[in-house]
Motif scaffolding. Structure first.
Motif, PDB file in Angstrom:
ATOM      1  N   ILE A 151       4.245   0.353 -13.261  1.00 28.13           N
ATOM      2  CA  ILE A 151       5.000   0.037 -11.747  1.00 28.13           C
ATOM      3  C   ILE A 151       3.962  -0.773 -11.118  1.00 28.13           C
ATOM      4  CG2 ILE A 151       6.258   0.943  -9.962  1.00 28.13           C
ATOM      5  CD1 ILE A 151       6.907   3.220 -11.598  1.00 28.13           C
ATOM      6  N   ILE A 152       2.763  -0.332 -11.115  1.00 28.29           N
ATOM      7  CA  ILE A 152       1.808  -1.079 -10.055  1.00 28.29           C
ATOM      8  C   ILE A 152       1.599  -2.380 -10.688  1.00 28.29           C
ATOM      9  CG2 ILE A 152      -0.339  -1.084  -8.685  1.00 28.29           C
ATOM     10  CD1 ILE A 152       0.034   1.833  -8.399  1.00 28.29           C
TER      11      ILE A 152
ATOM     12  N   ARG B 256       0.796  -1.083  -0.181  1.00 34.42           N
ATOM     13  CA  ARG B 256      -0.030  -0.027  -0.038  1.00 34.42           C
ATOM     14  C   ARG B 256       0.850   1.329   0.199  1.00 34.42           C
ATOM     15  NH1 ARG B 256      -3.865  -2.270   4.778  1.00 34.42           N
ATOM     16  NH2 ARG B 256      -5.303  -3.580   3.415  1.00 34.42           N
ATOM     17  N   ALA B 257       2.046   1.147   0.918  1.00 38.14           N
ATOM     18  CA  ALA B 257       2.764   2.573   0.949  1.00 38.14           C
ATOM     19  C   ALA B 257       3.703   2.515  -0.445  1.00 38.14           C
ATOM     20  CB  ALA B 257       3.902   2.228   1.964  1.00 38.14           C
ATOM     21  N   PHE B 258       3.910   1.565  -1.110  1.00 39.49           N
ATOM     22  CA  PHE B 258       4.770   1.597  -2.337  1.00 39.49           C
ATOM     23  C   PHE B 258       3.609   2.066  -3.452  1.00 39.49           C
ATOM     24  CE2 PHE B 258       6.039  -0.607  -6.532  1.00 39.49           C
ATOM     25  CZ  PHE B 258       7.188   0.190  -6.515  1.00 39.49           C
ATOM     26  N   GLY B 259       2.363   1.628  -3.514  1.00 34.08           N
ATOM     27  CA  GLY B 259       1.409   2.299  -4.404  1.00 34.08           C
ATOM     28  C   GLY B 259       1.085   3.669  -4.223  1.00 34.08           C
TER      29      GLY B 259
ATOM     30  N   ASP C  84      -6.771  -3.302  -3.599  1.00 36.11           N
ATOM     31  CA  ASP C  84      -6.426  -1.743  -3.116  1.00 36.11           C
ATOM     32  C   ASP C  84      -5.884  -1.029  -3.985  1.00 36.11           C
ATOM     33  OD1 ASP C  84      -7.988  -2.530  -0.757  1.00 36.11           O
ATOM     34  OD2 ASP C  84      -6.035  -3.029   0.317  1.00 36.11           O
ATOM     35  N   LEU C  85      -4.819  -1.705  -4.771  1.00 32.67           N
ATOM     36  CA  LEU C  85      -3.962  -0.727  -5.518  1.00 32.67           C
ATOM     37  C   LEU C  85      -4.524  -0.154  -6.989  1.00 32.67           C
ATOM     38  CD1 LEU C  85      -1.798  -1.524  -3.437  1.00 32.67           C
ATOM     39  CD2 LEU C  85      -0.109  -1.923  -5.291  1.00 32.67           C
TER      40      LEU C  85
ATOM     41  N   LEU D 223      -5.453   3.546  -8.585  1.00 30.17           N
ATOM     42  CA  LEU D 223      -5.297   3.816  -9.723  1.00 30.17           C
ATOM     43  C   LEU D 223      -6.580   4.360 -10.499  1.00 30.17           C
ATOM     44  CD1 LEU D 223      -3.107   0.787 -11.282  1.00 30.17           C
ATOM     45  CD2 LEU D 223      -2.453   3.029 -10.868  1.00 30.17           C
ATOM     46  N   GLY D 224      -7.574   4.229  -9.643  1.00 32.41           N
ATOM     47  CA  GLY D 224      -8.995   4.768 -10.243  1.00 32.41           C
ATOM     48  C   GLY D 224      -9.629   3.773 -10.905  1.00 32.41           C
ATOM     49  N   GLU D 225      -9.310   2.599 -11.168  1.00 26.75           N
ATOM     50  CA  GLU D 225      -9.968   1.421 -12.043  1.00 26.75           C
ATOM     51  C   GLU D 225     -11.233   1.156 -11.200  1.00 26.75           C
ATOM     52  OE1 GLU D 225      -7.670  -1.697 -12.712  1.00 26.75           O
ATOM     53  OE2 GLU D 225      -6.003  -0.554 -13.535  1.00 26.75           O
ATOM     54  N   LYS D 226     -12.349   0.904 -12.004  1.00 24.22           N
ATOM     55  CA  LYS D 226     -13.677   0.598 -11.576  1.00 24.22           C
ATOM     56  C   LYS D 226     -13.915  -0.985 -11.713  1.00 24.22           C
ATOM     57  CE  LYS D 226     -14.471   4.806 -10.611  1.00 24.22           C
ATOM     58  NZ  LYS D 226     -14.579   5.261  -9.172  1.00 24.22           N
TER      59      LYS D 226
END
Length: 337
Positions: A110-111, A86-89, A315-316, A320-323
């Protein structure tokens, strides 16, 4: 990982029924010989049985404590992987500077590569080792009908297609430690972005520290996976338990035969249920410790690394705003993998 309040007897008794059969044989045969052939010498004093039982209880308790510690450490490691992911994201999303369209593309690249790392790591951890029990013990093989291990049902090659470019995927599949090389690829891209001025020096160092943390957690998983519970302790626990189960009926014959004059000869048959019950307890303690010592082997008591990895992915992706999100992993007969 079993998420119910307890294992149901309809599952637990069949899983341990071999131990019950074993104790029935060990208790019925000497009782028959004592009852029908009058082999009085089969009766032994209770003291040596009690002393051996004490030693067996100590070594069984030690084994179960240590194997539980291995499983709990594995769960703590994956808890750290959740936090670091989560921190990396967040860092990737906030530290990489570029125009909106290009920035979104880099964030996703990257994610998604991080998803590939999670996937490669769980496939590596679920590879079968020679000392693991899930595919070598008949009762464990039989219990596989209650759940499925996703890493055995799919192929890493296909799983990585969703997360890596074709060039990167082919390179990763050509390496031995795929998870290690994926993080190395992450570091190479971060270095390039720093040289291009898209990541500040401070942000670059912070992101590299996150990769180091992920390497640390991967190394801890590999240590548990590749170093079995010491075989000498596993062996003496097995030997002590079997020796105790062999002597238990003889000790019970010695004790119960003292009551024959008062209650009659048929009382000797109490040896069988008492021996079966007490022997089953010690044999099951040994089996429970055995089923806990390898927390990544694919047993029903595993750390649910597939479910954890999927939750991280959800979570990641939301960051990214994915639905359109993948579904959460659901338990199968109350077992999460």
């Amino acid at each position: 990982m079993n998420i119910s309040s307890h294992y149901k007897l309809q599952h637990f008794i069949p899983w341990t029924r071999v131990k019950i059969y074993k104790m029935l044989i060990l208790s019925v045969i000497p009782t028959l010989l004592f009852y029908f052939l009058d082999w009085k010498w089969l009766a032994i004093p209770w003291v040596p049985v009690a002393l051996l039982g004490t030693a067996t209880a100590f070594i069984s308790g030690f084994k179960n404590t240590q194997t539980y510690n291995r499983t709990w450490e594995a769960r703590q490691i994956y808890g750290a992987i959740i936090n670091n992911s989560r921190a990396f994201g967040i860092m990737v999303k906030d530290f990489v500077r570029e125009d909106d369209e290009q920035s979104t593309k880099i964030h996703q690249e990257i994610i998604y590569r991080h998803f590939a790392w999670l996937t490669a790591l769980r496939f590596q951890l679920r590879e079968i080792k020679s000392w693991e029990n899930v595919k070598t013990k008949s009762y464990n093989l039989e219990y596989l009908k209650y759940y499925k291990v996703p890493e055995w049902e799919s192929i890493l090659d296909q799983e990585l297609k969703s997360f890596l470019s074709e060039e990167e995927r082919q390179y990763v599949l050509s390496t031995k430690n795929r998870a290690t090389q994926i993080i190395a690829m992450q570091s190479s891209q971060l270095k390039k972005l720093n040289e291009e001025g898209k990541i500040s020096d401070y942000s670059y160092v912070a992101l590299e520290n996150q990769l180091k943390e992920l390497y640390d957690q991967q190394g801890k998983c590999e240590r548990i996976k590749n170093f079995p519970y010491p075989r000498q302790f596993s062996s003496i626990n097995l030997y002590f338990t079997n020796a105790l189960c062999l002597l238990l009926p003889l000790g019970f014959i010695g004790e119960i035969s003292k009551m024959i004059e008062k209650f009659g000869e048929n009382i000797i048959w109490l040896v069988v249920p008492f021996s079966v019950l007490l022997g089953w307890v010690f044999l099951v303690l040994e089996q429970i410790g055995e089923s806990t010592e390898n927390p990544f082997e694919g047993s029903a008591n595993d750390i649910p690394i597939t479910q954890i990895s999927r939750n991280i992915e959800i979570d990641l992706r939301e960051m990214l705003g994915e639905k359109e999100l993948p579904p959460a992993i659901q338990p199968n007969n109350n077992i999460l993998m």
